[in-house]
Design a protein around this motif. Structure first.
Motif, PDB file in Angstrom:
ATOM      1  N   GLU A  11      33.898  26.542  37.234  1.00  0.00           N
ATOM      2  CA  GLU A  11      33.608  27.216  38.500  1.00  0.00           C
ATOM      3  C   GLU A  11      32.529  28.269  38.277  1.00  0.00           C
ATOM      4  O   GLU A  11      32.486  28.903  37.223  1.00  0.00           O
ATOM      5  CB  GLU A  11      34.852  27.920  39.050  1.00  0.00           C
ATOM      6  N   ALA A  26      37.556  35.823  36.395  1.00  0.00           N
ATOM      7  CA  ALA A  26      36.371  35.370  35.655  1.00  0.00           C
ATOM      8  C   ALA A  26      36.638  35.334  34.160  1.00  0.00           C
ATOM      9  O   ALA A  26      37.404  36.133  33.624  1.00  0.00           O
ATOM     10  CB  ALA A  26      35.182  36.282  35.948  1.00  0.00           C
ATOM     11  N   ARG A  66      35.705  30.041  34.321  1.00  0.00           N
ATOM     12  CA  ARG A  66      34.998  30.535  35.502  1.00  0.00           C
ATOM     13  C   ARG A  66      33.929  31.541  35.103  1.00  0.00           C
ATOM     14  O   ARG A  66      34.213  32.523  34.420  1.00  0.00           O
ATOM     15  CB  ARG A  66      35.998  31.189  36.438  1.00  0.00           C
ATOM     16  N   ASP A  81      30.980  31.612  40.381  1.00  0.00           N
ATOM     17  CA  ASP A  81      31.195  32.523  41.500  1.00  0.00           C
ATOM     18  C   ASP A  81      30.014  33.481  41.579  1.00  0.00           C
ATOM     19  O   ASP A  81      29.831  34.306  40.687  1.00  0.00           O
ATOM     20  CB  ASP A  81      32.500  33.290  41.272  1.00  0.00           C
ATOM     21  N   GLN A 137      31.180  34.266  36.505  1.00  0.00           N
ATOM     22  CA  GLN A 137      30.850  35.103  37.655  1.00  0.00           C
ATOM     23  C   GLN A 137      29.446  35.673  37.468  1.00  0.00           C
ATOM     24  O   GLN A 137      29.153  36.256  36.420  1.00  0.00           O
ATOM     25  CB  GLN A 137      31.860  36.236  37.792  1.00  0.00           C
TER      26      GLN A 137
END
Length: 188
Positions: free
Chosen positions: A36, A76, A3, A38, A5
């Motif tokens: 992902e 994250a 992930r 974010d 961020q």
């Protein structure tokens, strides 16, 4: 599962940081190095000035906004900070957001996207690096610097990068993926 961020540091109305952050979000999705992405807009997050009674290194958070922020940052694996330059440095909002937490930042890489006028926000990025390093965040050499940022906004306020900015962004994302994977073994 990895992930990324992206943290937009400017909260000023009319700021350029959000369109730049949205470009980073799109570039990261297109890059495909993270499962992902974010996007955190600090204006929307709206953290009050640090209001926790305990030192962040203890992770004894008492406020819901801190607990939510800690969960989001803790999830994250890597960060991109989109940094404006205000008075030769970074914004108070990003310093406040970073200062809320301690352990959640550790052993993760960060890429810096700075923007401004002739300096391209480089003074902001340079001033911010020791803050991140004190939290054991690995700041990358690969970065994106955007001089005279207004020239890259179209009539609708959308950030439209040139080839050099896109190439720099991809190089930074490549390295974020490498460092993120390498640092996982150090995280508790």
């Amino acid at each position: 599962m990895s992930r990324l961020q992206i943290i937009v540091a400017s909260t000023r109305p009319g700021r350029v940081g959000l369109p730049v952050g949205q470009w980073v979000e799109t570039a990261a999705a297109k890059h495909g190095g993270f499962d992902e992405v974010d996007l955190v807009d600090l204006a929307e997050l709206d953290l009050p000035l640090m209001d926790e009674p305990n030192h962040p290194r203890l992770s004894k958070y008492t406020k819901d906004h801190t607990k939510e922020w800690a969960a989001r940052v803790g999830a994250a694996d890597a960060f991109v900070f989109v940094l404006a330059e205000y008075n030769h440095s970074y914004t108070a909002a990003v310093k406040n957001a970073v200062d809320y937490l301690h352990n959640e930042w550790q052993y993760k890489p960060a890429g810096l996207v700075s923007y401004g006028g002739v300096s391209a926000g480089l003074r902001s990025a340079q001033a911010f690096k020791p803050v991140l390093q004190s939290l054991k965040v690995v700041t990358l050499v690969e970065a994106v610097t955007i001089p005279f940022v207004q020239q890259f906004l179209d009539d609708d306020g959308v950030f439209v990068p040139n080839e050099l900015i896109e190439t720099s962004g991809n190089a930074m994302l490549d390295e974020l993926g490498r460092w993120s994977e390498a640092l996982k073994a150090l995280r508790p």
